[in-house]
Scaffold this motif. Structure first.
Motif, PDB file in Angstrom:
ATOM      1  N   TYR A  30       0.875  -1.183   0.000  1.00  0.00           N
ATOM      2  CA  TYR A  30       0.000   0.000   0.000  1.00  0.00           C
ATOM      3  C   TYR A  30       0.904   1.222   0.000  1.00  0.00           C
ATOM      4  O   TYR A  30       1.834   1.313   0.810  1.00  0.00           O
ATOM      5  CB  TYR A  30      -0.863  -0.047   1.249  1.00  0.00           C
ATOM      6  N   MET A  31       0.612   2.132  -0.894  1.00  0.00           N
ATOM      7  CA  MET A  31       1.394   3.362  -0.959  1.00  0.00           C
ATOM      8  C   MET A  31       0.453   4.559  -0.893  1.00  0.00           C
ATOM      9  O   MET A  31      -0.616   4.555  -1.515  1.00  0.00           O
ATOM     10  CB  MET A  31       2.209   3.414  -2.259  1.00  0.00           C
ATOM     11  N   ALA A  32       0.841   5.555  -0.124  1.00  0.00           N
ATOM     12  CA  ALA A  32       0.098   6.803  -0.067  1.00  0.00           C
ATOM     13  C   ALA A  32       0.732   7.765  -1.063  1.00  0.00           C
ATOM     14  O   ALA A  32       1.868   8.194  -0.876  1.00  0.00           O
ATOM     15  CB  ALA A  32       0.136   7.390   1.337  1.00  0.00           C
ATOM     16  N   GLY A  33       0.008   8.058  -2.137  1.00  0.00           N
ATOM     17  CA  GLY A  33       0.553   8.915  -3.184  1.00  0.00           C
ATOM     18  C   GLY A  33       0.706  10.355  -2.729  1.00  0.00           C
ATOM     19  O   GLY A  33       0.009  10.833  -1.827  1.00  0.00           O
ATOM     20  N   ALA A  34       1.639  11.039  -3.384  1.00  0.00           N
ATOM     21  CA  ALA A  34       1.905  12.432  -3.038  1.00  0.00           C
ATOM     22  C   ALA A  34       0.773  13.329  -3.494  1.00  0.00           C
ATOM     23  O   ALA A  34       0.201  13.135  -4.565  1.00  0.00           O
ATOM     24  CB  ALA A  34       3.206  12.889  -3.679  1.00  0.00           C
ATOM     25  N   MET A  35       0.450  14.300  -2.671  1.00  0.00           N
ATOM     26  CA  MET A  35      -0.469  15.371  -3.033  1.00  0.00           C
ATOM     27  C   MET A  35       0.308  16.664  -2.861  1.00  0.00           C
ATOM     28  O   MET A  35       0.821  16.958  -1.772  1.00  0.00           O
ATOM     29  CB  MET A  35      -1.726  15.325  -2.170  1.00  0.00           C
ATOM     30  N   ALA A  36       0.410  17.424  -3.951  1.00  0.00           N
ATOM     31  CA  ALA A  36       1.330  18.557  -4.033  1.00  0.00           C
ATOM     32  C   ALA A  36       1.036  19.622  -2.984  1.00  0.00           C
ATOM     33  O   ALA A  36      -0.017  19.641  -2.353  1.00  0.00           O
ATOM     34  CB  ALA A  36       1.284  19.156  -5.429  1.00  0.00           C
ATOM     35  N   TYR A  46       0.901  -3.600  -5.944  1.00  0.00           N
ATOM     36  CA  TYR A  46       0.605  -2.712  -4.826  1.00  0.00           C
ATOM     37  C   TYR A  46      -0.457  -1.732  -5.279  1.00  0.00           C
ATOM     38  O   TYR A  46      -0.720  -1.590  -6.481  1.00  0.00           O
ATOM     39  CB  TYR A  46       1.856  -1.945  -4.366  1.00  0.00           C
ATOM     40  N   ILE A  47      -1.111  -1.067  -4.342  1.00  0.00           N
ATOM     41  CA  ILE A  47      -2.086  -0.037  -4.683  1.00  0.00           C
ATOM     42  C   ILE A  47      -1.585   1.307  -4.158  1.00  0.00           C
ATOM     43  O   ILE A  47      -0.800   1.371  -3.214  1.00  0.00           O
ATOM     44  CB  ILE A  47      -3.481  -0.339  -4.118  1.00  0.00           C
ATOM     45  N   VAL A  48      -2.049   2.369  -4.805  1.00  0.00           N
ATOM     46  CA  VAL A  48      -1.705   3.725  -4.379  1.00  0.00           C
ATOM     47  C   VAL A  48      -3.001   4.475  -4.099  1.00  0.00           C
ATOM     48  O   VAL A  48      -3.894   4.532  -4.949  1.00  0.00           O
ATOM     49  CB  VAL A  48      -0.889   4.466  -5.456  1.00  0.00           C
ATOM     50  N   VAL A  49      -3.101   5.029  -2.913  1.00  0.00           N
ATOM     51  CA  VAL A  49      -4.279   5.787  -2.498  1.00  0.00           C
ATOM     52  C   VAL A  49      -3.868   7.235  -2.301  1.00  0.00           C
ATOM     53  O   VAL A  49      -2.831   7.515  -1.687  1.00  0.00           O
ATOM     54  CB  VAL A  49      -4.870   5.211  -1.194  1.00  0.00           C
TER      55      VAL A  49
END
Length: 525
Positions: free
Chosen positions: A79-85, A306-309
């Motif tokens: 599980y990956m938490a994607g970046a939010m600018a 993996y998934i990115v949320v």
């Protein structure tokens, strides 16, 4: 006195709540039994009198996805938490998720070097041994930002980067990758700098799946930015360790359906892997629209490592946005999102996905882009049009806005001003980009007088999440903690996968048994 041992019959649940509890006990097997009272379920082997219809093994959430991805990044969940600018994927968010065994990416895009420097210093102090990533966004109109970003990453010895919005490889991202390569005593390549590339096009994915272009590495060697040995080692590894298929996500997105995008990138990955025979398989992840356990389970069923949320985390307490924006997000439905011009790629006509409910930003941003295409500069705007912009959108004279733009780029990237002084149209673009940039800042700070102008990068995953948690404790904003959300999404995905395994084996359970509902830690499911 002799005690005769007694044997208890393992419980077999035939009521929906009991069957649900058996399914939710993910760390134990699940047996489906045909009983006189109908279909039953148990976590232990039933007595001989019960006929087993089918059985499935344990499926804890730690087993979802690819073990190589978890090992590579030293995490417990795929599980990956994607970046939010703009720091929306904040230091607090990264730290909380790192401690929960999740790889989280700091939203460095759009931040000044000083702010990024402070964040990296904090990570080194608070989570020195835990994994995290930092977003490196492609900046075609501000090359200096990308270069300075890589300088900071190297200086702080950041081990993992999430590369996003790249349309082609740049010397800066290649430098980051190559500068972390070294040779082990047995002659293998040690990769010290990991890259997770977020893409939505097959041709861009393939560039990250292949080794760095030799023309770029040769130039880096000539400039003394990498060594000749690192350039040679770069021929033996892909540019990225993992590539994320970015579907209908918030922010920069091509809005492609994951079910169409992912299989195409899977074929590209497997073709490149066979051709080049890398020692380790490139990971392929799924992002965009993942805000519920069913969506997460579907991504893993597609073959995602993996998934990115992303969008969902924006409504969490640790996100770097305002409470006002969180409340707007908590009220969003599936249809409450729209595309609007992007500040960082305004002149190219690139759009990003934003929240439209509760804000006029999408409409106003599109109007600015139409004017940019139609006129050669601010001075060419009709007087009435300019007046409307100053009263309704900018709420100040455009000349004053330009003064702010000059001050900003004098500190950040003076080359931008030189180009603008040579082109009235370029100057207009920077003035319009001021509004786009400020709109996102107003949303982050919760500027009360500019609510109608909030730019909130978000996608339909947020609406799906809100629908899923309605009626549960996660419906309340004060309960939305990132680690808790991640835990429920992964447990829910494993639960959903078990339900689907049973369906494939011919067992269709009542609807009341098949929906994972988040409950607070410590409470029974």
């Amino acid at each position: 006195m002799t005690t005769t041992p007694t044997h208890t019959t393992p419980p077999v649940h035939t009521d929906p709540a009991g069957i649900h509890q058996v399914l939710a006990t993910l760390e134990q097997p699940c047996y489906i039994i045909n009983t006189p009272h109908g279909i039953g379920a148990s976590n232990t082997t039933p007595s001989p009198s019960g006929r087993i219809m089918t059985a499935i093994g344990p499926l804890p959430p730690e087993q979802l996805g690819c073990s190589a991805f978890r090992t590579r990044h030293r995490i417990t969940h795929a599980y990956m938490a994607g970046a939010m600018a703009g720091g929306i994927a904040s230091e607090e968010l990264v730290i909380a998720l790192a401690r929960a065994g999740v790889l989280a990416s700091f939203g460095a895009a759009g931040l000044l070097p000083g702010r990024i420097d402070r964040a990296l210093t904090r990570f080194a102090a608070e989570i020195p041994a835990l994994p995290y990533a930092v977003n490196l966004i492609h900046s075609p109109s501000e090359d200096a930002l990308e270069r300075e970003g890589v300088e900071l990453l190297l200086r702080h010895r950041v081990r993992c980067v999430e590369a996003s919005a790249f349309m082609d490889l740049t010397p800066h991202v290649v430098r980051y990758r190559a500068a972390g390569l070294s040779r082990t005593p047995d002659g293998r390549v040690h990769v010290g700098h990991r890259i997770v590339a977020k893409v939505s096009r097959a041709e861009v994915a393939e560039r990250f799946m292949r080794p760095a272009p030799e023309a770029i590495t040769a130039d880096l060697v000539a400039r003394g930015l990498i060594t000749a040995e690192q350039a040679e080692l770069a021929r033996r590894v892909p540019m990225a360790d993992d590539v994320t298929a970015e579907a209908d996500s918030g922010g920069h997105t091509d809005r492609r359906p994951l079910t169409a995008l992912f299989p195409g990138l899977l074929r590209v990955r497997d073709t490149v892997q066979r051709e080049l025979g890398y020692g380790q398989r490139i990971g392929l992840g799924a992002a965009g629209g993942i805000g519920t356990p069913r969506a997460a389970a579907a991504a893993f069923a597609l073959g995602a490592d993996y998934i990115v949320v992303g969008s969902v985390h924006q409504s969490c307490l640790e996100s770097g946005t305002s409470e006002a924006t969180r409340r707007l997000l908590a009220g969003a439905g599936l249809a409450d999102f729209e595309m609007a011009p992007a500040a960082d790629m305004f002149e190219l006509g690139v759009e990003l996905q934003v929240l439209k409910k509760g804000t006029l930003f999408p409409m106003r941003a599109k109007k600015l882009y139409e004017l940019y295409k139609a006129y050669d500069g601010v001075e060419a705007l009709p007087e009435e049009t300019r007046g409307q912009l100053e009263r309704q959108v900018f709420r100040r004279p455009l000349d004053d806005v330009w003064a702010d733009v000059e001050e900003y780029f004098t500190r950040r990237d003076p080359d931008q001003l030189l180009r603008a002084r040579q082109s009235p149209r370029r100057r207009m673009a920077l003035v319009f980009r001021w509004y786009l940039g400020m709109a996102s800042r107003w949303a982050v700070t919760g500027e009360g007088e500019r609510t109608a102008d909030y730019q909130v990068w978000c996608g339909p995953a947020m609406g799906g999440f809100n629908e899923w948690v309605r009626g549960s404790y996660l419906a309340a904003l004060e309960n939305r903690r990132a680690a808790d959300v991640a835990r429920h999404l992964m447990r829910g995905a494993a639960f959903t996968a078990r339900v689907q395994q049973l369906a494939w084996n011919g067992v269709r359970l009542p609807a009341a048994c098949t929906e994972y509902v988040p409950v607070p830690p410590g409470e029974a499911r």
